[in-house]
Structure formats: C-alpha cells, structure tokens
Design a protein around this motif. Structure first.
Motif, mmCIF file in Angstrom:
data_model
loop_
_atom_site.group_PDB
_atom_site.id
_atom_site.type_symbol
_atom_site.label_atom_id
_atom_site.label_comp_id
_atom_site.label_asym_id
_atom_site.label_seq_id
_atom_site.Cartn_x
_atom_site.Cartn_y
_atom_site.Cartn_z
ATOM 1 N N SER A 117 0.817 -1.213 0.000
ATOM 2 C CA SER A 117 0.000 0.000 0.000
ATOM 3 C C SER A 117 0.853 1.267 0.000
ATOM 4 O O SER A 117 0.483 2.273 -0.589
ATOM 5 C CB SER A 117 -0.945 0.027 1.205
ATOM 6 O OG SER A 117 -0.270 0.455 2.364
ATOM 7 N N LYS A 163 1.201 3.119 2.397
ATOM 8 C CA LYS A 163 0.596 4.053 3.348
ATOM 9 C C LYS A 163 1.494 4.186 4.573
ATOM 10 O O LYS A 163 2.079 3.208 5.040
ATOM 11 C CB LYS A 163 -0.783 3.537 3.769
ATOM 12 C CG LYS A 163 -1.614 4.538 4.551
ATOM 13 C CD LYS A 163 -3.012 3.982 4.799
ATOM 14 C CE LYS A 163 -3.867 5.005 5.544
ATOM 15 N NZ LYS A 163 -5.231 4.495 5.775
ATOM 16 N N SER A 215 -2.423 5.830 0.773
ATOM 17 C CA SER A 215 -2.272 4.516 0.148
ATOM 18 C C SER A 215 -2.057 4.659 -1.359
ATOM 19 O O SER A 215 -2.666 5.506 -2.003
ATOM 20 C CB SER A 215 -3.522 3.660 0.412
ATOM 21 O OG SER A 215 -3.487 2.486 -0.374
ATOM 22 N N ARG A 224 -2.433 1.941 -3.314
ATOM 23 C CA ARG A 224 -3.067 0.772 -3.914
ATOM 24 C C ARG A 224 -3.917 1.140 -5.131
ATOM 25 O O ARG A 224 -3.926 0.424 -6.128
ATOM 26 C CB ARG A 224 -3.941 0.049 -2.877
ATOM 27 C CG ARG A 224 -3.151 -0.817 -1.919
ATOM 28 C CD ARG A 224 -4.030 -1.854 -1.249
ATOM 29 N NE ARG A 224 -3.301 -2.515 -0.184
ATOM 30 C CZ ARG A 224 -3.452 -2.258 1.106
ATOM 31 N NH1 ARG A 224 -4.309 -1.333 1.504
ATOM 32 N NH2 ARG A 224 -2.765 -2.911 2.008
ATOM 33 N N ARG A 241 -10.127 -5.302 -4.037
ATOM 34 C CA ARG A 241 -11.190 -4.780 -3.181
ATOM 35 C C ARG A 241 -11.559 -5.759 -2.065
ATOM 36 O O ARG A 241 -11.900 -5.362 -0.961
ATOM 37 C CB ARG A 241 -12.415 -4.433 -4.026
ATOM 38 C CG ARG A 241 -12.190 -3.191 -4.898
ATOM 39 C CD ARG A 241 -13.493 -2.619 -5.387
ATOM 40 N NE ARG A 241 -14.352 -2.264 -4.269
ATOM 41 C CZ ARG A 241 -15.669 -2.072 -4.362
ATOM 42 N NH1 ARG A 241 -16.266 -2.230 -5.536
ATOM 43 N NH2 ARG A 241 -16.383 -1.746 -3.324
ATOM 44 N N ASN A 259 -8.907 -5.318 0.444
ATOM 45 C CA ASN A 259 -8.883 -3.966 1.044
ATOM 46 C C ASN A 259 -10.265 -3.321 0.898
ATOM 47 O O ASN A 259 -10.439 -2.361 0.145
ATOM 48 C CB ASN A 259 -7.828 -3.102 0.342
ATOM 49 C CG ASN A 259 -6.480 -3.790 0.239
ATOM 50 O OD1 ASN A 259 -5.707 -3.797 1.172
ATOM 51 N ND2 ASN A 259 -6.211 -4.388 -0.916
ATOM 52 N N ASP A 285 -12.009 -1.312 2.583
ATOM 53 C CA ASP A 285 -12.218 0.081 2.996
ATOM 54 C C ASP A 285 -11.407 1.087 2.179
ATOM 55 O O ASP A 285 -11.424 2.285 2.472
ATOM 56 C CB ASP A 285 -11.867 0.242 4.488
ATOM 57 C CG ASP A 285 -12.778 -0.586 5.381
ATOM 58 O OD1 ASP A 285 -13.982 -0.682 5.057
ATOM 59 O OD2 ASP A 285 -12.281 -1.144 6.378
ATOM 60 N N ASP A 286 -10.679 0.613 1.175
ATOM 61 C CA ASP A 286 -9.843 1.495 0.357
ATOM 62 C C ASP A 286 -10.675 2.076 -0.786
ATOM 63 O O ASP A 286 -10.913 1.436 -1.806
ATOM 64 C CB ASP A 286 -8.651 0.704 -0.197
ATOM 65 C CG ASP A 286 -7.558 1.613 -0.769
ATOM 66 O OD1 ASP A 286 -7.902 2.726 -1.204
ATOM 67 O OD2 ASP A 286 -6.394 1.204 -0.769
ATOM 68 N N THR A 287 -11.126 3.326 -0.597
ATOM 69 C CA THR A 287 -12.013 3.950 -1.589
ATOM 70 C C THR A 287 -11.313 4.213 -2.924
ATOM 71 O O THR A 287 -11.959 4.299 -3.965
ATOM 72 C CB THR A 287 -12.578 5.275 -1.060
ATOM 73 O OG1 THR A 287 -11.508 6.065 -0.542
ATOM 74 C CG2 THR A 287 -13.598 5.041 0.037
ATOM 75 N N SER A 288 -9.973 4.335 -2.897
ATOM 76 C CA SER A 288 -9.262 4.586 -4.154
ATOM 77 C C SER A 288 -9.434 3.409 -5.117
ATOM 78 O O SER A 288 -9.433 3.579 -6.335
ATOM 79 C CB SER A 288 -7.772 4.833 -3.882
ATOM 80 O OG SER A 288 -7.149 3.676 -3.374
#
Length: 422
Positions: A184, A186, A228, A230, A258, A261, A263-266
């Motif tokens: 990630s 992050k 992040s 990603r 997805r 991850n 919760d990763d909106t990107s």
C-alpha cells in the motif's frame, strides 16, 4: 595394489587443483590491488569450475574478491548497472557460504558493500530519470529491490518508472508482484529542514527527527500522512492488462484488490474507471455512488470523480464534482485549475467557427457575437484561475493561462501586475 595407486593419484589431483585455485585467488587479489579489476575477473573465471569443491573459507574468499572486482569496475563507470548487480550477486553468495559454514570473515564487509551498491543503484536510477532514461532507471530500481526485498518502495518506484518509459512488459510483472505483496505504501512522513543545506531531510521516526531538531542541526519539523498507493497500483495494473486485451483479468485484479482492502475507496474509483472505459455506465454509476456513500466529505475522492467524469466528456458531472470538492476544501488548488480548464474547453468550438467566417456583413455580425461569447468564457474562468494562482503561485501553467486570459481581454493593468510576479 593397482587400485590403491589410482585412489592415491586422484587424491593428488584434487590437492593440485586446490593449490592452483588458491594461487588463482591470490593472483586475482594482486591484480585488483594493482588496479586491474578486469584482469582479476578473468583470473577468477578460470577458477570458476573448481570453486564448487573448494573449502568454505576459499569459496568465501573467491566471492569476496570477485565482488570487489565487479564493484571496482562499477565505480569506474564501466557498465555500471551490470557490474553493480554482479558485485551484489557475488557478495550474496559469500554471505550464504559463511552463514552455512558458521565461519564469518567477510560477511560484514560484504553486507556494507551491498548497502553501498543499493544506494548507488537508486542514485543512478534517479539520474537516469532526470535525462528521461526511464527504462534503465526502472531496471536499476528493481535490482535495488532484489538486494533488499524488505524495502518494497523500490519495487513501487521501479514499476512507476517503467510506466513512465511506456515499457508495459517491464512494468506488468512488477505490478503483479506489488499486488501479491498487497503493498500500500501508506504511512507517515517525518521531515525537517537541514540548517546547513536548506533541504528538507526525511527521518525514520518522529523521535529521530525531533532529536535532530533538539541538537540544532534541523528546524521546521513536519509530519505528513502518506496516502495509500493501492488505487494507483491497481489502476496501472488494470490499464496494462486492458491494453494487452486482457480486460477480464483487469476486472479480476481490481475485484481481488477490493476483497483484500474493502475500505480502500481509491480502489472503488479504479474499478469505476475501468467500467467507464469499457462503456458499462450502469456499473460505473453504481460504483461512484458506493464511493460517495463511504466518504461523502473526502475532497480528494470527489475531485477524482470529477477527473473521471471529465475524461469521459461528462462535463456537467465533472463541474459538479469540482465545485463539491471546493465546497469541502476551499483551498483545493487543483479543483479550481481543473474547473477553469473545463470551462475553457468552450473556447475551441467558438474559435473554430470564427476561423471559418468570411468578410461578408452577415459573417462580420456573427463574428462579433462569437467574440462576445469568447470574452464571456474568459471572464468566467478568471475567478478560478486567480484563486488557483493564489493557492499555488509557483505553478507556471496557472500563471501563464491567467496571463493569456488577461491579454485576450485587454486587461493591461492586471496582465502587467501578474507578469511582475512571474
């Protein structure tokens, strides 16, 4: 008696080979000390087949001298990248041999050299990128990653640099490896300004940074969140797969990301963009709605939705998202800039029509109408360009565009004042 003689002869042959190998290593060392690294490598090459059966201590010495010879050539800029990699390979073999034998003599020096090689590869890759040798830089960054797989950021930069080189065959396996690692990027960035150089230096921790400030070598400490990566990784992976005609693989890659991850909106945005490119507008709208539900007040998310909409020529939605991003964050410079660029698109059809007009009375009348429309377009973008320039005064694209608008509207005083700040 005869069989004993054969065994004894074989033993003598092995002993002779061992002595010959020792002499070769010593000769290579002597050549290297005399500045003949190429000669040292040639001598060691002759002993290559015998190394497998040598004692651990001699194997370690062999790889140590070999690594030093390749490093010496690299330091002299002789096939630098290739020889750095060969040196590192020799040092790693040395460390493996000494680790297996339990006898450590050269490993510490070898490990130091590997760290040095890693730094040289990274610096050389940066230099390559500055002169647009992106493919060469990507390979060096990947070699740096192979030297220390814990430092995964070098793999990320290698993949990104390969994309800059438009070498998608090189980039694809790197992105696939990043996906496999679920990388990630992050984290948190700890920086402070070096009082001597004036540069912003990075630190491994807040504690290290604060100590430097306390000692007086640095000032202006700053802590920033690193978002992040990603979304970018999977977007590039998907785009490469699509370009290679592997659309289903691209969709699967995003779906897998997805799941890993949620919760990763990107990643939602990346998937939305993928369906947008395949003209599946229903799935695109659904994913956009999902992203906004998760983070309705995320200015970056809303801004990215504006970019996606603009890329799909849906200017009404793009304008809506840019204005929403500004509403959430009134200091979002890129939203003002993109909004201005969006509105300036209205100038092109006006100019195209003006260029087609003749000199008849009817055409001249139409020309005046179009001229007024063009001026209205320019007047409409001034507030956005002024705000973008105020927020990002070093952005030459913004200041030049604003200056061009002022000149087109014959706003001489404003143009003069702006030019004085450029």
């Amino acid at each position: 008696m005869k069989s004993k003689y054969v065994i004894l002869a074989s033993a003598l042959l092995i002993s002779v080979a061992t002595f010959a190998q020792k002499d070769q290593i010593k000769s290579a060392e002597k050549a290297l000390k005399g500045g003949d690294a190429q000669g040292a490598i040639a001598i060691l090459k002759d002993a290559e087949n015998l190394v497998v059966n040598a004692k651990d201590v001699e194997q370690a010495q062999y790889y140590f001298v070999k690594g030093n010879a390749y490093l010496e050539l690299a330091n002299k800029k002789v096939e630098e990248s290739k020889n750095l990699s060969l040196a590192a390979e020799s040092y790693k073999k040395l460390i493996e041999v000494e680790k297996a034998s339990g006898k450590v003599k050269y490993s510490t020096q070898a490990a130091t050299s590997i760290t040095d090689i890693k730094g040289k590869l990274i610096n050389s890759a940066i230099a390559d990128s500055q002169v647009s040798k992106h493919a060469e830089g990507a390979k060096k960054l990947y070699d740096a990653y192979l030297l220390d797989k814990n430092d995964t950021i070098n793999l990320y930069y290698a993949a990104s640099t390969a994309v800059n080189a438009q070498d998608f065959d090189l980039a694809l396996p790197m992105y696939e490896e990043l996906k496999k690692l679920n990388y990630s990027g992050k984290g948190t960035s700890y920086t402070a300004v070096n009082k001597i150089s004036g540069n912003e230096d990075g630190f491994n921790s807040a504690k290290d940074r604060d100590l430097a400030v306390k000692l007086g070598t640095h000032e202006k400490p700053k802590t920033e969140a690193i978002p992040s990566k990603r979304g970018e990784i999977y977007k590039n992976l998907a785009l490469i797969l699509v370009q290679k005609g592997r659309s289903e693989d691209a969709k699967k890659a995003i779906a897998d990301a997805r799941k890993a991850n949620p919760d990763d909106t990107s990643l939602i945005l990346t998937e939305a963009n993928l369906y947008l490119e395949s003209k599946d507008f229903e799935t695109y709208k659904k994913l956009v709605g999902e992203a906004l539900q998760k983070e309705p007040n995320n200015a970056d998310l809303v801004f990215n939705l504006g970019v996606i909409s603009a890329n799909s020529k849906n200017n009404a939605d793009a304008e809506k998202y840019y204005l929403k991003a500004i509403e959430i964050n009134p200091n979002y410079a890129n939203a003002y800039l993109n909004l201005a660029a969006l509105k300036l698109e209205a100038e092109k059809p006006i100019i195209d029509e003006m260029n087609k007009l003749g000199t008849s009375a009817k055409d001249m009348k139409r020309y005046d109408v179009l001229k007024a429309q063009r001026e209205n377009v320019f007047k409409g973008v001034i507030p956005y360009l002024k705000k973008a320039n105020e927020l990002d005064p070093k952005n030459e694209d913004v200041s030049k565009t604003l200056l061009g608008v002022y000149k087109a509207l014959e706003m001489t005083a404003e143009a003069k004042a702006l030019k004085a700040t450029m």
